[in-house]
Design a protein around this motif. Structure first.
Motif, PDB file in Angstrom:
ATOM      1  N   ALA A 119      11.134  -1.046   4.135  1.00 52.69           N
ATOM      2  CA  ALA A 119      10.268  -0.945   2.888  1.00 52.69           C
ATOM      3  C   ALA A 119      10.818   0.342   1.985  1.00 52.69           C
ATOM      4  O   ALA A 119      10.555   0.238   0.789  1.00 52.69           O
ATOM      5  CB  ALA A 119       8.950  -0.602   3.636  1.00 52.69           C
ATOM      6  N   ASP A 120      11.210   1.322   2.600  1.00 53.99           N
ATOM      7  CA  ASP A 120      11.889   2.372   1.859  1.00 53.99           C
ATOM      8  C   ASP A 120      12.979   1.869   0.618  1.00 53.99           C
ATOM      9  O   ASP A 120      12.930   2.460  -0.274  1.00 53.99           O
ATOM     10  CB  ASP A 120      12.285   3.488   2.778  1.00 53.99           C
ATOM     11  CG  ASP A 120      11.235   4.183   3.430  1.00 53.99           C
ATOM     12  OD1 ASP A 120       9.945   4.108   2.821  1.00 53.99           O
ATOM     13  OD2 ASP A 120      11.528   4.960   4.260  1.00 53.99           O
ATOM     14  N   LEU A 147       6.834  -4.122   5.002  1.00 54.86           N
ATOM     15  CA  LEU A 147       5.824  -3.213   5.116  1.00 54.86           C
ATOM     16  C   LEU A 147       4.916  -3.710   6.570  1.00 54.86           C
ATOM     17  O   LEU A 147       5.081  -4.844   6.907  1.00 54.86           O
ATOM     18  CB  LEU A 147       4.822  -3.595   4.175  1.00 54.86           C
ATOM     19  CG  LEU A 147       5.163  -3.079   2.564  1.00 54.86           C
ATOM     20  CD1 LEU A 147       4.403  -3.509   1.667  1.00 54.86           C
ATOM     21  CD2 LEU A 147       5.307  -1.492   2.647  1.00 54.86           C
ATOM     22  N   ASP A 151       1.433   1.107   7.365  1.00 55.87           N
ATOM     23  CA  ASP A 151       1.689   1.404   6.167  1.00 55.87           C
ATOM     24  C   ASP A 151       0.292   1.916   5.421  1.00 55.87           C
ATOM     25  O   ASP A 151       0.001   2.324   4.199  1.00 55.87           O
ATOM     26  CB  ASP A 151       2.690   0.715   5.352  1.00 55.87           C
ATOM     27  CG  ASP A 151       3.998   0.773   5.902  1.00 55.87           C
ATOM     28  OD1 ASP A 151       4.432   2.028   5.676  1.00 55.87           O
ATOM     29  OD2 ASP A 151       4.579  -0.057   6.132  1.00 55.87           O
ATOM     30  N   GLY A 157       2.546   5.827   3.463  1.00 52.35           N
ATOM     31  CA  GLY A 157       2.496   4.331   3.637  1.00 52.35           C
ATOM     32  C   GLY A 157       1.856   3.666   2.579  1.00 52.35           C
ATOM     33  O   GLY A 157       2.398   2.762   2.007  1.00 52.35           O
ATOM     34  N   ARG A 160       3.926   3.671  -0.498  1.00 48.78           N
ATOM     35  CA  ARG A 160       5.015   2.601  -0.182  1.00 48.78           C
ATOM     36  C   ARG A 160       4.491   1.264  -0.562  1.00 48.78           C
ATOM     37  O   ARG A 160       5.338   0.657  -1.261  1.00 48.78           O
ATOM     38  CB  ARG A 160       5.562   2.744   1.202  1.00 48.78           C
ATOM     39  CG  ARG A 160       7.056   2.013   1.566  1.00 48.78           C
ATOM     40  CD  ARG A 160       7.487   2.828   2.793  1.00 48.78           C
ATOM     41  NE  ARG A 160       6.774   3.020   3.766  1.00 48.78           N
ATOM     42  CZ  ARG A 160       6.583   4.180   4.402  1.00 48.78           C
ATOM     43  NH1 ARG A 160       7.227   5.195   3.758  1.00 48.78           N
ATOM     44  NH2 ARG A 160       5.615   4.476   5.310  1.00 48.78           N
ATOM     45  N   CYS A 161       3.305   1.075   0.014  1.00 46.86           N
ATOM     46  CA  CYS A 161       2.834  -0.328  -0.424  1.00 46.86           C
ATOM     47  C   CYS A 161       2.572  -0.379  -1.679  1.00 46.86           C
ATOM     48  O   CYS A 161       3.070  -1.582  -2.415  1.00 46.86           O
ATOM     49  CB  CYS A 161       1.367  -0.483   0.230  1.00 46.86           C
ATOM     50  SG  CYS A 161       1.567  -0.743   2.093  1.00 46.86           S
TER      51      CYS A 161
END
Length: 265
Positions: A119-120, A147, A151, A157, A160-161
């Motif tokens: 995800a990163d 994800l 998250d 998180g 990130r989403c």
């Protein structure tokens, strides 16, 4: 509704041979599948053999060793052999004069990119720069962008989403959704008919809201899915999450979007 499984693996040296996949497809009325090469396997001959043995049933997404100086030429050869796409990692850059050589080659050959990563990596500005650099290259973000249900519970998180789903603003980006077992926690004890903690399900709703039915595609992740909820549940339980959507949209998610991308039309 014609169902296309856009993310499967078949191999004689890792996971399972194609006959096991064909059995699952037949049991679950899946018309076609995309064979995505496993990480670390640069010999794509078995996938092409599977296509020859089951005409019209499969499409092949190949892998090449980006470290090789002739990697772009190898990809050209694989495209001539019938590859429909290439698997690249989101943070992958060739260690040569042109770090985006494989991305550029895929674009010039009219291939799609099946994009692996955490995800990163998908949330990073560097990946967005690659996406923006190739606006006509179909880029399919695998595994819901990496994800997980967790998250949704922390500020980092949630950010990130937002970054991963924010890639939907680029018209060439698609998102691949898999079985719920990839991002939802299994109930213990396992309960029927729904064996998961529903806390992760908002990720599917966010994916739909961001990309719409026109840029989502389902893939089983067979055979690793056999160690989670299993092939049939990965299909049926995911379909159930979209049961409230119009039939035409369900048909897009579970086959219609993938058909032109992988040449099944």
């Amino acid at each position: 509704m014609r169902i296309i499984d856009t993310h499967c693996h078949a191999s004689t040296i890792w996971y399972e041979p194609v006959e096991s996949l064909v059995d699952q497809m037949d049991r679950n009325e899946v018309a076609h599948a995309v064979l995505v090469q496993i990480n670390g396997q640069y010999d794509n001959s078995y996938q092409f053999e599977c296509e020859r043995r089951y005409p019209g049933r499969f499409a092949s997404v190949v892998l090449v060793d980006a470290a090789r100086p002739d990697a772009p030429q190898q990809l050209e050869q694989l495209a001539r052999a019938g590859a429909r796409g290439v698997r690249l990692r989101a943070a992958m850059h060739s260690p040569h004069a042109d770090p985006l050589a494989l991305w550029r080659t895929a674009n010039s050959l009219g291939l799609s990119v099946s994009c692996a990563g955490a995800a990163d990596e998908f949330a990073a500005a560097a990946f967005e720069e690659v996406v923006a650099a190739f606006p006509t290259l179909p880029i399919i973000v695998e595994h819901l962008g990496g994800l997980k249900a967790a998250d949704l519970t922390t500020p980092a998180g949630i950010d990130r989403c937002a970054r991963v789903f924010g890639l939907a603003r680029y018209a060439n980006v698609y998102l691949r959704i898999h079985g719920l077992g990839e991002f939802c926690t299994r109930n213990m004890p396992v309960t029927a008919p729904f064996p998961f903690d529903p806390a992760g399900l908002p990720l599917l709703r966010q994916a739909y809201d961001a990309f719409g039915a026109g840029r989502l595609m389902w893939g089983s992740d067979y055979p690793p899915v056999s160690g989670r909820e299993g092939y049939a549940n990965a299909l049926r339980l995911t379909q159930a999450q979209f049961a409230d959507k119009p039939a035409a949209e369900q048909a897009l998610i579970f086959g219609g979007v993938a058909a032109p991308v992988y040449g099944f039309d």
